[in-house]
Design a protein around this motif. Structure first.
Motif, short mmCIF file in Angstrom:
data_model
loop_
_atom_site.label_atom_id
_atom_site.label_comp_id
_atom_site.label_asym_id
_atom_site.label_seq_id
_atom_site.Cartn_x
_atom_site.Cartn_y
_atom_site.Cartn_z
N SER A 220 0.84 17.36 16.61
CA SER A 220 1.00 17.35 15.15
C SER A 220 0.30 16.12 14.56
CB SER A 220 2.49 17.34 14.80
OG SER A 220 3.14 16.25 15.41
N GLY A 221 0.63 15.78 13.32
CA GLY A 221 -0.05 14.69 12.62
C GLY A 221 0.38 13.32 13.08
N SER A 222 0.07 12.33 12.25
CA SER A 222 0.34 10.94 12.59
C SER A 222 1.84 10.66 12.63
CB SER A 222 -0.32 10.02 11.57
OG SER A 222 0.18 10.26 10.28
N LEU A 223 2.23 9.58 13.32
CA LEU A 223 3.63 9.18 13.36
C LEU A 223 4.09 8.73 11.98
CD1 LEU A 223 3.66 7.09 16.68
CD2 LEU A 223 4.58 9.38 16.33
N PHE A 224 3.29 7.90 11.32
CA PHE A 224 3.60 7.45 9.97
C PHE A 224 2.38 6.79 9.35
CE2 PHE A 224 5.24 4.28 13.01
CZ PHE A 224 4.48 3.16 12.68
N SER A 225 2.40 6.68 8.01
CA SER A 225 1.39 5.94 7.26
C SER A 225 2.03 4.66 6.75
CB SER A 225 0.87 6.76 6.08
OG SER A 225 0.16 7.89 6.52
N ASN A 230 6.94 -0.42 1.10
CA ASN A 230 8.09 -0.12 1.96
C ASN A 230 9.01 0.95 1.38
OD1 ASN A 230 7.43 -1.87 4.07
ND2 ASN A 230 8.48 -3.61 3.14
N GLY A 231 8.37 1.97 0.78
CA GLY A 231 9.15 3.11 0.29
C GLY A 231 9.75 2.95 -1.09
N ASP A 232 9.51 1.82 -1.74
CA ASP A 232 10.04 1.60 -3.09
C ASP A 232 9.13 2.29 -4.10
OD1 ASP A 232 11.04 0.76 -5.48
OD2 ASP A 232 11.20 -1.36 -4.92
N LYS A 233 9.52 3.49 -4.55
CA LYS A 233 8.67 4.29 -5.44
C LYS A 233 8.50 3.66 -6.82
CE LYS A 233 9.72 8.66 -3.14
NZ LYS A 233 10.22 10.04 -3.29
N SER A 234 9.41 2.77 -7.20
CA SER A 234 9.29 2.14 -8.51
C SER A 234 8.12 1.16 -8.58
CB SER A 234 10.59 1.39 -8.85
OG SER A 234 10.80 0.32 -7.94
N LYS A 235 7.67 0.71 -7.41
CA LYS A 235 6.56 -0.25 -7.37
C LYS A 235 5.21 0.41 -7.18
CE LYS A 235 9.31 -4.04 -5.42
NZ LYS A 235 9.43 -4.98 -4.26
N SER A 236 5.19 1.67 -6.82
CA SER A 236 3.92 2.36 -6.55
C SER A 236 3.65 3.41 -7.61
CB SER A 236 3.96 3.01 -5.16
OG SER A 236 5.01 3.93 -5.07
N SER A 237 2.39 3.56 -7.93
CA SER A 237 2.01 4.58 -8.90
C SER A 237 1.99 5.94 -8.21
CB SER A 237 0.61 4.27 -9.46
OG SER A 237 -0.36 4.33 -8.44
N ALA A 244 -1.73 1.44 2.21
CA ALA A 244 -1.59 0.12 2.82
C ALA A 244 -2.22 -0.96 1.94
CB ALA A 244 -2.23 0.11 4.20
N HIS A 245 -3.28 -0.59 1.22
CA HIS A 245 -3.99 -1.52 0.35
C HIS A 245 -4.39 -0.80 -0.93
CE1 HIS A 245 -4.64 -5.01 3.11
NE2 HIS A 245 -4.43 -4.08 4.02
N ASN A 246 -4.82 -1.57 -1.92
CA ASN A 246 -5.31 -0.99 -3.17
C ASN A 246 -6.83 -0.91 -3.18
OD1 ASN A 246 -2.67 -0.81 -4.22
ND2 ASN A 246 -2.74 -2.96 -4.85
N GLY A 247 -7.39 -0.64 -2.04
CA GLY A 247 -8.84 -0.53 -1.89
C GLY A 247 -9.15 0.00 -0.51
N ARG A 248 -10.40 -0.08 -0.12
CA ARG A 248 -10.80 0.37 1.21
C ARG A 248 -10.16 -0.52 2.27
NH1 ARG A 248 -15.95 3.06 0.92
NH2 ARG A 248 -16.67 2.08 2.84
N THR A 281 5.81 -6.71 6.38
CA THR A 281 6.62 -7.93 6.53
C THR A 281 6.54 -8.83 5.31
OG1 THR A 281 4.81 -9.14 7.58
CG2 THR A 281 6.28 -7.89 9.04
N LEU A 282 5.65 -8.50 4.37
CA LEU A 282 5.53 -9.21 3.09
C LEU A 282 5.07 -10.66 3.26
CD1 LEU A 282 8.71 -7.83 1.29
CD2 LEU A 282 6.37 -6.95 1.19
N VAL A 283 4.38 -10.96 4.36
CA VAL A 283 3.78 -12.30 4.51
C VAL A 283 2.65 -12.42 3.50
CG1 VAL A 283 2.52 -13.85 6.05
CG2 VAL A 283 4.40 -12.45 6.94
#
Length: 401
Positions: A220-225, A230-237, A244-248, A281-283
């Protein structure tokens, strides 16, 4: 340092603590070595370098001119000033040379008799080091950005290949064929990395802003992206879910124990992830300049405490503390952008290659303050030695009683 030696000799300290302390001290003292040069062979930028792990003696480089060079890093002159010589070259006159830019070169993990290169000429070649001829050639339908071999695999001999096509190809060295395709990305795959901890775990980074982690045994597909929020939908469009990033995303590197994964992107950010859970990890590493449209090769130290990250940043190499994000120093010496760097764990040295066609050696240099400190520690070392001897005598006396 004398205190560490005395404690180790007396059996009062773990020998690994001395090794880690010395490795850390050497990394913190990395400087451009004026006494060591690397033969300039490439007529254009250098995209990839690799040092074999068997002897730690030979280094590969692949350039935008299609040329591949093998260097001997050993100093046979007996003099402090020497040049790392090119022992052999796959140059433009070689009929097997890549026609376009070589994007990745890698030694076979288990011996120096073989290495693998991939290029924008849509081929990946498995080379016999003795003859400098390809033992196997894999052909693809699009440009190859990156490939990687597992450093620990015993049950498979797969090479993961990222190309302009969103599908990741898995090629088998034993059969000489492409045996599997991983589908899930929506844009070109710029970087691929096998886990140094689990031989079937693969991470892939793409221009679609996503990093996926796969178990290649699963149909099947990937384990995860990886999700930067970290799953907080209020922070993501709504358009940027599980990115993982806002670019390439053009750079991947596991830590030496495989517990963490580092990623870099053209949003000028570097992120550290828990490789088992995919948690960010938000480093905060601050702004990490990244203008590369292709893959970016960065590296992580080994045997240090704390560990350090070396990442190309414009014409410099930025050195960060892995788990805190603290910028330790900027290594400056290239005349143009740096595209790749490789840490040599045997000697705590760093090699970097850039668009200026140069490979620079960064080696530990003992500073005057360090020399004074070691001089001051000599007297203290004698006291520590006496204390250590007394501790041993007390221990022996108690045993006899």
């Amino acid at each position: 340092m004398l205190g560490f030696l005395t404690a180790r000799r007396a059996g009062l300290d773990d020998p690994l603590r001395l090794r880690r302390a010395e490795s850390t001290r050497r990394v913190l003292n990395l400087k451009l070595n004026p006494d060591r040069d690397v033969d300039r062979i490439h007529g254009n930028g250098i995209n990839s370098i690799d040092i074999e792990t068997i002897e730690g003696r030979y280094m590969l480089s692949g350039g935008a001119d299609g040329v591949i060079v093998i260097y001997d890093l050993e100093n046979y002159s007996g003099k402090p000033q020497y040049t790392c010589k090119a022992v052999c070259t796959v140059g433009r006159s070689n009929r097997h040379v890549h026609k376009f830019s070589v994007e990745t070169v890698l030694w076979y993990p288990y011996d120096t008799g073989m290495f693998v290169s991939s290029s924008f000429d849509k081929t990946m070649k498995v080379w016999d080091t003795e003859t400098l001829k390809p033992a196997e050639v894999f052909e693809f339908e699009s440009n190859i950005y990156n490939h990687h071999l597992s450093p620990i695999a015993r049950k498979h001999s797969l090479i993961a290949v990222g190309t302009k096509n969103p599908k990741i190809q898995l090629c088998d060295l034993k059969s000489g064929s492409k045996i599997h395709v991983l589908q899930g990305h929506k844009a070109e795959v710029l970087s691929v990395r096998w886990s140094p901890r689990y031989e079937h775990i693969l991470a892939t980074a793409s221009a679609d802003s996503k990093v996926k982690v796969w178990d290649v045994r699963r149909a099947s597909g990937s384990l995860f992206s990886l999700d930067q929020d970290n799953g907080d939908k209020s922070k993501s469009s709504s358009e940027a879910v599980n990115t993982a990033h806002n670019g390439r995303v053009n750079g991947l590197s596991f830590t030496s124990d495989g517990l963490f994964l580092l990623t870099t992107g053209t949003d000028d950010r570097m992120r550290l992830w828990n490789s088992a859970t995919g948690e960010n990890t938000l480093v905060n590493y601050g702004k990490v300049c990244n203008e590369s449209r292709k893959g970016l090769q960065f590296t992580v130290s080994q045997g240090c405490s704390p560990e350090f990250v070396f990442v190309p940043c414009g014409s410099s190499v930025a050195v960060y503390v892995l788990h805190t994000g603290e910028l330790v120093t900027m290594l400056r010496g290239h005349y143009n952008n740096v595209d790749c760097c490789k840490f040599h764990p045997d000697h705590q040295e760093l090699y970097s290659g850039g668009k200026d066609g140069n490979i620079l050696a960064w080696v530990p240099v003992l500073r005057a303050s360090d020399m004074e400190e070691e001089s001051d520690q000599k007297n203290k070392g004698a006291a520590d030695s006496s204390a250590g001897n007394r501790a041993l005598q007390d221990a022996w006396s108690s045993d006899e009683d």
